[in-house]
Each structure stands twice: as structure tokens, then as C-alpha cells.
Design an enzyme around this catalytic site. Structure first.
Site, PDB file in Angstrom:
ATOM      1  N   SER A  87     -18.042 -15.947   4.831  1.00 33.69           N
ATOM      2  CA  SER A  87     -18.197 -17.075   5.745  1.00 33.69           C
ATOM      3  C   SER A  87     -17.988 -16.544   7.139  1.00 33.69           C
ATOM      4  CB  SER A  87     -17.218 -18.242   5.332  1.00 33.69           C
ATOM      5  OG  SER A  87     -15.794 -17.765   5.590  1.00 33.69           O
ATOM      6  N   TYR A 120     -21.922 -19.586   5.863  1.00 36.65           N
ATOM      7  CA  TYR A 120     -21.546 -21.269   6.160  1.00 36.65           C
ATOM      8  C   TYR A 120     -20.176 -20.903   7.069  1.00 36.65           C
ATOM      9  CZ  TYR A 120     -18.034 -20.032   2.599  1.00 36.65           C
ATOM     10  OH  TYR A 120     -17.175 -19.301   1.737  1.00 36.65           O
TER      11      TYR A 120
END
Length: 177
Positions: A87, A120
């Protein structure tokens, strides 16, 4: 459901429709009628005219465009950790300023190495200025690289994106253009 307009010479053989060009809703050209069903959405909305293989036209009810909704420019990576779940961690205050949500998909582009990747967002502690690139992405983007972080959304109409430009310590310098 809007029924497709079919000219008398239309042959529906199950083939897919092919895009021709975009028009303003209500525009009348080459004998093509406007769609009152679309016109109720407002005359400034666009419709795409699709043609059928044997002739005739079809006007879809809505055309969604993928547009920029959020952008953080010149973010500096403060750390790059391979042995961590993948991430990008962004301080919560920067996420709010740019309109990003935790878990939202972002495109990350390095201004230094030209690496681009999708991941993300994880929310980090507000006010720290820590931008962490984690997991496999850390092989592509290293500590100290300058980044552009972008999120996109689907919309029928143009969207004014939230853009921020950061300084070398990842503080908001100004709104983006």
C-alpha cells in the site's frame, strides 16, 4: 429503458454497436432525431451516438468518463518498506485535503524514476508528513523519491479535482492547478 432508434433499413443481426461521434443532446443531424428521454437530463449533457451494423442509431442513457478527482503533487517518500503489506501510507490530513479515502485505489507516479504503479491508500497519522511506500511497490519507488499520487472517479459531467502541492517536508504548499 430507452429503445434504440432504428431506421427502416436497420438489420439487427446481434453484432455489437460501434461508436461514431459525440453530439450535444438534442442536436439533429443527418436526419437523426434527438432523444427526449436524454433531453430531460439537461441540454448541456453529452450523449454518444452509437450506430447499429445494419444502420440506425442508439443513444445510451449515460456515458461515464474516468476523470481525475484527487491529486497530491511533489510528495516525498519518507520510507520504502518491502517487508510490509502492500500500500501507500499517507497522513490523514493530506488525504482529507486531497479528497482521498482509506482503501481507495490510487495511481502513484515517481517524478524521479518514472515508475508508475497502482495501489491503495492507508491512512497515516495526521501532521507527520510521512509518505510510506510498502510491499512490492517499494521495489519500484525508493525513499526520497518525489511522487504524484492520483485518484480517478467515474462521472457523467466534468469534475473539479482536489489538487494539492507539497513542499519537501510534505506540508501543503498550495492548491494545485
Amino acid at each position: 429503458m430507452i429503445e434504440p432508434y432504428r431506421s427502416p433499413e436497420t438489420v439487427d443481426n446481434g453484432s455489437k454497436m460501434l461508436p461514431i461521434r459525440s453530439i450535444m443532446v438534442g442536436e439533429n443531424f443527418s436526419g437523426c432525431p434527438f432523444s427526449p428521454e436524454l433531453d430531460r437530463l439537461g441540454s448541456r449533457r453529452f450523449a454518444s451516438r452509437l450506430t447499429l451494423p445494419g444502420g440506425g442509431w442508439f443513444f445510451p442513457a449515460a456515458m461515464l468518463h474516468q476523470v481525475l478527482k484527487s491529486k497530491i503533487y511533489k510528495a516525498v517518500t519518507t520510507d520504502s518498506i518491502v517487508e510490509y503489506e502492500g500500500s501507500i501510507e499517507i497522513p490523514r490530513d493530506l488525504m482529507e485535503a486531497a479528497g482521498l479515502w482509506e482503501g481507495e485505489k490510487v495511481l502513484v507516479a515517481s517524478l524521479d524514476s518514472a515508475a508508475r504503479l497502482e495501489t491503495y491508500v492507508l491512512a497515516g497519522e495526521a501532521g507527520t508528513g510521512r509518505i510510506l511506500v510498502n510491499g512490492g511497490a517499494a521495489h519500484r519507488i525508493k525513499k526520497g523519491e518525489r511522487l504524484t499520487i492520483m485518484a480517478f472517479g467515474l462521472a457523467e459531467m466534468p469534475v473539479v479535482p482536489k489538487k494539492i502541492v507539497l513542499d519537501a517536508e510534505n506540508r501543503i504548499e498550495r492548491s494545485g492547478r
